[in-house]
Design a protein around this motif. Structure first.
Motif, PDB file in Angstrom:
ATOM      1  N   THR A 111       0.844  -1.202   0.000  1.00  0.00           N
ATOM      2  CA  THR A 111       0.000   0.000   0.000  1.00  0.00           C
ATOM      3  C   THR A 111       0.872   1.242   0.000  1.00  0.00           C
TER       4      THR A 111
ATOM      5  N   ARG B 250      -5.433  -3.076  -1.247  1.00  0.00           N
ATOM      6  CA  ARG B 250      -6.718  -3.664  -1.657  1.00  0.00           C
ATOM      7  C   ARG B 250      -7.514  -4.016  -0.416  1.00  0.00           C
ATOM      8  N   ALA B 251      -8.778  -3.635  -0.407  1.00  0.00           N
ATOM      9  CA  ALA B 251      -9.715  -4.127   0.600  1.00  0.00           C
ATOM     10  C   ALA B 251     -10.343  -5.389   0.028  1.00  0.00           C
ATOM     11  N   LYS B 252     -10.768  -6.302   0.927  1.00  0.00           N
ATOM     12  CA  LYS B 252     -11.340  -7.566   0.474  1.00  0.00           C
ATOM     13  C   LYS B 252     -12.600  -7.886   1.271  1.00  0.00           C
ATOM     14  N   TYR B 253     -13.509  -8.550   0.590  1.00  0.00           N
ATOM     15  CA  TYR B 253     -14.705  -9.100   1.228  1.00  0.00           C
ATOM     16  C   TYR B 253     -14.680 -10.583   0.890  1.00  0.00           C
TER      17      TYR B 253
ATOM     18  N   TYR C 193     -15.090  -8.630   6.137  1.00  0.00           N
ATOM     19  CA  TYR C 193     -14.509  -7.470   5.461  1.00  0.00           C
ATOM     20  C   TYR C 193     -13.087  -7.301   5.985  1.00  0.00           C
TER      21      TYR C 193
ATOM     22  N   PRO D 192      -9.855  -4.867   5.870  1.00  0.00           N
ATOM     23  CA  PRO D 192      -9.404  -3.526   5.492  1.00  0.00           C
ATOM     24  C   PRO D 192      -8.076  -3.534   4.742  1.00  0.00           C
ATOM     25  N   VAL D 193      -7.786  -2.449   4.053  1.00  0.00           N
ATOM     26  CA  VAL D 193      -6.505  -2.248   3.378  1.00  0.00           C
ATOM     27  C   VAL D 193      -5.386  -2.361   4.423  1.00  0.00           C
TER      28      VAL D 193
ATOM     29  N   SER E  52     -11.239  -4.700  -3.995  1.00  0.00           N
ATOM     30  CA  SER E  52     -11.411  -3.311  -4.429  1.00  0.00           C
ATOM     31  C   SER E  52     -10.444  -2.910  -5.534  1.00  0.00           C
TER      32      SER E  52
ATOM     33  N   CYS F  24      -2.516   3.384   4.794  1.00  0.00           N
ATOM     34  CA  CYS F  24      -3.552   2.374   4.525  1.00  0.00           C
ATOM     35  C   CYS F  24      -4.947   2.958   4.708  1.00  0.00           C
ATOM     36  N   ARG F  25      -5.153   3.693   5.774  1.00  0.00           N
ATOM     37  CA  ARG F  25      -6.476   4.266   6.045  1.00  0.00           C
ATOM     38  C   ARG F  25      -6.847   5.332   5.012  1.00  0.00           C
TER      39      ARG F  25
ATOM     40  N   GLU G  84      -7.847   3.457   1.897  1.00  0.00           N
ATOM     41  CA  GLU G  84      -9.165   2.865   2.103  1.00  0.00           C
ATOM     42  C   GLU G  84     -10.272   3.915   2.037  1.00  0.00           C
TER      43      GLU G  84
END
Length: 198
Positions: free
Chosen positions: A65, A69-72, A111, A113-114, A134, A189-190, A193
């Protein structure tokens, strides 16, 4: 919905409707996601899945980062022990992990997070994990940390000898990754995101 021990990570457990034909569930529901985060629809740019034999241990995987990438993630078939590890340097939960069981019987989803790492151990043959992400896949941005790092102490179930890829077997420990500068700053990262939802 359950907030996990990793800051920003959330577990969702949908209603599962069963009858003599089988079951129906919706692991991702926009109203539940929006009510939890206050964000609009999860921005899916890549949809992937894998199938793993019993004992396969995948991860700890994460994306550098930026881009991040965020992931679900959910498991529509089979059963896995899923792990999230906070790899965001400076995060209040840096180095912490949380675990949950994902499976086709509960249709539970997570979920991620990044900047948070993900790993899972397949508990039965043919466990399938589905990822909504994402960002698209870029090989050089994908990194790994050893899930067998004794400093992390992930509680792998007894009686299963983990089967790993060459890449995952060669992955550095958390301390080595930190020393090599492979981990990203929490604030970065935040920020990445937050921009997903704009």
């Amino acid at each position: 919905m359950r907030r996990l021990a990793i800051d920003g990570a959330v577990e969702f457990t949908p209603s599962v409707h069963r009858d003599e034909r089988g079951l129906f569930a919706s692991p991702y529901q926009e109203p539940a996601f929006t009510a939890t985060f206050g964000w609009p629809l999860f921005p899916v740019r890549d949809l992937s899945h894998n199938v793993s034999a019993r004992g396969v241990l995948r991860g700890i995987h994460f994306t550098s980062t930026p881009p991040g990438r965020a992931k679900y993630v959910y498991c529509p078939y089979g059963k896995v022990q899923d792990f999230l590890i906070d790899l965001r340097v400076g995060s209040p939960t840096f180095g912490c992990w949380d675990s949950t069981e994902l499976g086709g019987d509960t249709c539970r989803a997570i979920y991620i997070p990044v900047g948070v790492g993900h790993a899972f151990l397949s508990l039965v043959d043919d466990s399938m994990i589905v990822y909504a992400m994402s960002k698209g896949y870029v090989a050089e941005d994908e990194l790994a940390i050893s899930p067998l790092d004794p400093a992390l102490g992930l509680p792998l179930p007894a009686g299963i000898t983990p089967l790993q890829s060459d890449r995952d077997r060669a992955a550095p420990t958390l301390a080595e990754a930190l020393d090599r500068g492979l981990l990203s700053d929490d604030a970065v990262c935040r920020d990445v995101e937050a921009k997903l939802w704009q």
